[in-house]
Design a protein around this motif. Structure first.
Motif, PDB file in Angstrom:
ATOM      1  N   GLY A 129       1.358  56.996  22.632  1.00 24.64           N
ATOM      2  CA  GLY A 129       1.380  58.227  21.814  1.00 24.64           C
ATOM      3  C   GLY A 129       2.785  58.806  21.782  1.00 24.64           C
ATOM      4  O   GLY A 129       3.295  59.193  20.732  1.00 24.64           O
ATOM      5  N   ARG A 130       3.402  58.904  22.933  1.00 27.25           N
ATOM      6  CA  ARG A 130       4.768  59.450  23.000  1.00 27.25           C
ATOM      7  C   ARG A 130       5.741  58.551  22.237  1.00 27.25           C
ATOM      8  O   ARG A 130       6.629  59.023  21.530  1.00 27.25           O
ATOM      9  CB  ARG A 130       5.220  59.583  24.457  1.00 27.25           C
ATOM     10  N   TRP A 132       5.044  56.548  19.742  1.00 29.33           N
ATOM     11  CA  TRP A 132       4.809  56.695  18.305  1.00 29.33           C
ATOM     12  C   TRP A 132       5.466  57.979  17.779  1.00 29.33           C
ATOM     13  O   TRP A 132       6.153  57.984  16.773  1.00 29.33           O
ATOM     14  CB  TRP A 132       3.294  56.704  18.026  1.00 29.33           C
ATOM     15  N   HIS A 133       5.258  59.099  18.538  1.00 28.97           N
ATOM     16  CA  HIS A 133       5.819  60.374  18.074  1.00 28.97           C
ATOM     17  C   HIS A 133       7.329  60.425  18.255  1.00 28.97           C
ATOM     18  O   HIS A 133       8.009  61.164  17.531  1.00 28.97           O
ATOM     19  CB  HIS A 133       5.150  61.553  18.800  1.00 28.97           C
ATOM     20  N   ALA A 136       8.292  58.699  15.112  1.00 20.92           N
ATOM     21  CA  ALA A 136       7.984  59.501  13.918  1.00 20.92           C
ATOM     22  C   ALA A 136       8.663  60.855  13.946  1.00 20.92           C
ATOM     23  O   ALA A 136       8.731  61.545  12.926  1.00 20.92           O
ATOM     24  CB  ALA A 136       6.467  59.687  13.805  1.00 20.92           C
ATOM     25  N   GLY A 138       9.087  64.617  16.465  1.00 25.71           N
ATOM     26  CA  GLY A 138       8.168  65.674  16.903  1.00 25.71           C
ATOM     27  C   GLY A 138       7.459  65.352  18.197  1.00 25.71           C
ATOM     28  O   GLY A 138       6.307  65.755  18.383  1.00 25.71           O
ATOM     29  N   VAL A 139       8.164  64.682  19.114  1.00 30.71           N
ATOM     30  CA  VAL A 139       7.528  64.340  20.387  1.00 30.71           C
ATOM     31  C   VAL A 139       7.271  65.607  21.218  1.00 30.71           C
ATOM     32  O   VAL A 139       6.259  65.681  21.937  1.00 30.71           O
ATOM     33  CB  VAL A 139       8.381  63.305  21.166  1.00 30.71           C
ATOM     34  N   ASP A 141       6.446  68.598  20.083  1.00 31.31           N
ATOM     35  CA  ASP A 141       5.214  69.224  19.588  1.00 31.31           C
ATOM     36  C   ASP A 141       3.999  68.448  20.065  1.00 31.31           C
ATOM     37  O   ASP A 141       2.962  69.028  20.415  1.00 31.31           O
ATOM     38  CB  ASP A 141       5.211  69.265  18.052  1.00 31.31           C
ATOM     39  N   TYR A 142       4.142  67.163  20.068  1.00 35.70           N
ATOM     40  CA  TYR A 142       3.032  66.321  20.491  1.00 35.70           C
ATOM     41  C   TYR A 142       2.693  66.585  21.964  1.00 35.70           C
ATOM     42  O   TYR A 142       1.532  66.784  22.341  1.00 35.70           O
ATOM     43  CB  TYR A 142       3.405  64.848  20.284  1.00 35.70           C
ATOM     44  N   ARG A 146      -0.676  68.202  23.589  1.00 36.70           N
ATOM     45  CA  ARG A 146      -1.470  67.546  24.639  1.00 36.70           C
ATOM     46  C   ARG A 146      -1.616  68.483  25.846  1.00 36.70           C
ATOM     47  O   ARG A 146      -2.681  68.541  26.468  1.00 36.70           O
ATOM     48  CB  ARG A 146      -0.797  66.230  25.097  1.00 36.70           C
TER      49      ARG A 146
END
Lengths: 401, 268
Positions: A129-130, A132-133, A136, A138-139, A141-142, A146
């Protein structure tokens, strides 16, 4: 008019007359002052009422009148204002403590949820997940999302933060009313003490002060409605938001505070990714060779040998990738998890302290306003004796026109 | 007469202006300033009073007393005259300063206008007396008569103004309330002068209150007479004020030493 020089004696008499006038004026004023002091002293010793130069008529509850000279009144005001300042400081301290305690109680369950966040953080899902973000954007915010989902929401923090302003406002309002009641009590107590002293002759009253009106003034000053706190809430970051919004902000703030640690983790993620890329590339090539050998070993598989080899290679490569990644994560968790959880708790504690300060500030702004109104109200309480209308025309009163 | 016409008017206007300034700034004026004004006014009043006193004393000692008598020896140096005039000047200056505290706008205008009237009166009397009195005594006599006429004019104007000007209705108040009200209206920063001003204001207000109560309930001629007496007593200070103000104006142009010198010259 003669141009002859004036005889010295005339200048002498002129100077003598000027000094005489000055001496008479000063002697007259000194005599007046001495006479006034002598009279006050004599009357005071005889236990008789002492005349004062000016007095303010203070009407106590029940209509009892008390006469204070402006000096006494100014002294009383100064005493009460000093007292009010001291009481205000004590009240502010109590409000800060109450806010700290209430916010700490609200945050307590969140600390118990920190291991849940660490579990996710050191999981493959968390890792990917980290990743991917990170790719992309915005890690942060992700991670905040969480943190909110795993720590803040399950601990009921958002709901508690929703309840806190009302709870603290109620407490502050109660404390402020107690302060105002104590202020009124001290004022009446001091006035009664002054009333027990010899009262001045009732002349030269320059103002009136109806103490019965103090209760109304105080009541008005401490009539704090939700609107008062809402207005002040708008001025503070803590009060302006609902619990949910605050929780989201809190997640972001905590992530920001844990930034160094997370950045370290992100760097490690990068290193691990690079390692895995290398391992993955090697394992894909060897996996493809192993797949080709397996496919050509069977008669049926011979025509599909290239495709079979490719699929087998990828599957083996991915499996190897995951296994390596999990091993690296486990190692990272083994060495760093305790430190990570500690950093997270520390960041939560910082956010908690900031929030407690913000809530306290929100209450104190309203209470400071009340204390200012009480203090300034002391000056406004004395009203000059109202002047009668100027409508008496002597000629008309005597019947003439 | 001492100085030019413009100079005389300016000096007299300065007295009026200082009284008006005192009324406007009494609530902030420090004691040295207030006492300074009192001394200045007392000096002006004393100078005017001294000039008249020198004339009277000159006639008294020269015409009525025997040079070998004890009374002549006692009065001739003038110390007693200076003392008497000094005391009178200080008392009249106090009247002026205390009454100036309650001046209304029309009264302030009257003071300024009266300075011009006094200048005109001085000129008129000087011309009238030019052929009647000895040259050395024309100016002092003109000043003496100008003071008398001017005081009557100012007093008359003040009384007429007070009769037709709306006053505070005090009849509905109790006497304690009148005292409270009057004392509360005195705003003088200098405590010593405030000590003088409050009783004066309170006494004046009480007399007005008494007069208003009697006016409100006319019973018989005696009551009416009492009402008028109280009323006049309430405004009685206005005569002293008019007299003191006239003396203060004339004091700025008086020269008692000239009369004194004339007397000395005649004595020799």
């Amino acid at each position: 008019m003669s141009d002859a020089p004036r005889p010295v004696s005339h200048w002498f008499w002129g100077g003598f007359f000027a000094v005489l006038i000055l001496g008479l004026v000063l002697a007259g004023l000194a005599g007046l002052r001495a006479g006034s002091h002598w009279l006050e002293d004599r009357l005071g010793r005889a236990g008789l009422p002492v005349p004062v130069r000016a007095a303010v008529k203070v009407t106590l509850a029940g209509g009892e009148a008390l006469y204070l000279d402006p000096g006494q009144l100014a002294q009383l005001r100064a005493e009460l204002q000093r007292d009010l300042a001291v009481q205000g400081e004590a009240l502010a301290q109590r409000v800060r403590e109450a806010s700290t305690h209430a916010v700490a109680t609200a945050f307590a369950p969140a600390y118990d949820r920190v291991p849940d966040f660490a579990d996710w953080y050191y999981s493959l899902a968390g890792e990917y997940g980290r990743l991917w973000h990170a790719l992309a954007g915005g890690v942060a915010d992700y991670l905040a999302g969480r943190l909110e989902a795993l720590v803040i929401e399950p601990s009921g923090l958002a709901q508690r933060l929703d309840e806190l302003p009302a709870e603290l406002s109620g407490l502050a309002s109660e404390q402020t009313r107690a302060l105002a009641a104590a202020f009124e009590g001290r004022l009446l107590e001091r006035l009664r003490a002054l009333a027990s002293e010899p009262q001045p002759v009732r002349v030269e009253v320059s103002g009136e002060w109806d103490v019965a009106g103090v209760a109304a003034e105080v009541g008005q000053a401490v009539a704090l409605g939700p609107a008062d706190f809402a207005r002040q809430a708008a001025a503070t970051s803590a009060g302006a938001a609902t619990g949910a919004v605050l929780a989201k902000k809190l997640g972001a703030a905590t992530v920001a505070k844990t930034g160094a640690k997370l950045a370290g983790s992100a760097a490690k993620v990068g290193l691990k990714s690079a390692a895995k890329m290398g391992v993955g590339a090697g394992s894909a090539a060897s996996g493809a060779a192993a797949g080709a050998a397996f496919c050509t070993a069977t008669v049926a598989g011979a025509p599909l040998a290239p495709a079979c080899a490719l699929l087998g290679g990828v599957a083996t490569g991915v499996a190897t990738w995951v296994l390596v990644d999990e091993a690296v994560l486990a190692t990272d968790e083994y060495f760093n998890r305790a430190q990570f959880e500690e950093a997270l708790r520390h960041s939560l504690a910082e956010s908690q302290a900031e929030l407690a300060d913000a809530f306290a500030e929100q209450q104190l702004r309203v209470m400071d306003g009340v204390i200012d109104r009480l203090a300034s109200g002391l000056d406004a309480l004395v009203r000059p004796v109202p002047a009668p209308p100027k409508d008496f025309v002597p000629v008309q009163a005597a019947g003439g026109r | 007469m001492k100085g030019g016409a413009t100079s005389r008017v300016v000096r007299m206007l300065a007295i009026a202006a200082s009284l008006i300034a005192w009324q406007l700034f009494a609530d902030v004026a420090s004691c040295p300033l207030a006492i300074g004004l009192l001394v200045l006014l007392a000096l002006a009043i004393g100078t005017a009073g001294l000039e008249s006193a020198v004339l009277r004393r000159h006639a008294f000692t020269a015409q009525y007393l025997a040079p070998e008598g004890r009374l002549f020896r006692l009065l001739r140096p003038g110390v007693l005259m200076l003392l008497r005039q000094g005391v009178a000047a200080v008392l009249l200056a106090a009247v002026l300063v205390l009454n100036a505290l309650t001046l209304e706008a029309w009264q302030r205008a009257l003071l300024l206008g009266d300075a011009l009237l006094m200048a005109a009166l001085l000129g008129a009397f000087a011309r009238l007396l030019a052929g009647e009195a000895r040259v050395a005594y024309v100016a002092p006599l003109a000043r003496r008569w100008a003071v008398r006429v001017n005081a009557l004019c100012v007093w008359g104007a003040l009384l007429i103004g007070l009769l037709y000007t709306p006053q505070a209705s005090l009849a509905a108040l109790r006497w304690e309330e009148v005292i409270s009200l009057a004392a509360g209206q005195v705003h003088v920063a200098c405590a010593d002068l405030a000590l003088l001003a409050r009783p004066a204001t309170v006494a004046s207000a009480l007399m007005l209150w008494g007069a208003q109560n009697l006016f409100a309930d006319f019973g018989d001629a005696l009551q009416t007479l009492l009402a008028w007496l109280l009323f006049l007593a309430a405004f009685g200070a206005s005569f002293l004020f008019a007299w003191a103000y006239s003396l203060a104006l004339v004091g700025t142009v008086s020269a008692p030493w000239q009369t004194w010198r004339e007397r000395e010259a005649q004595a020799q």
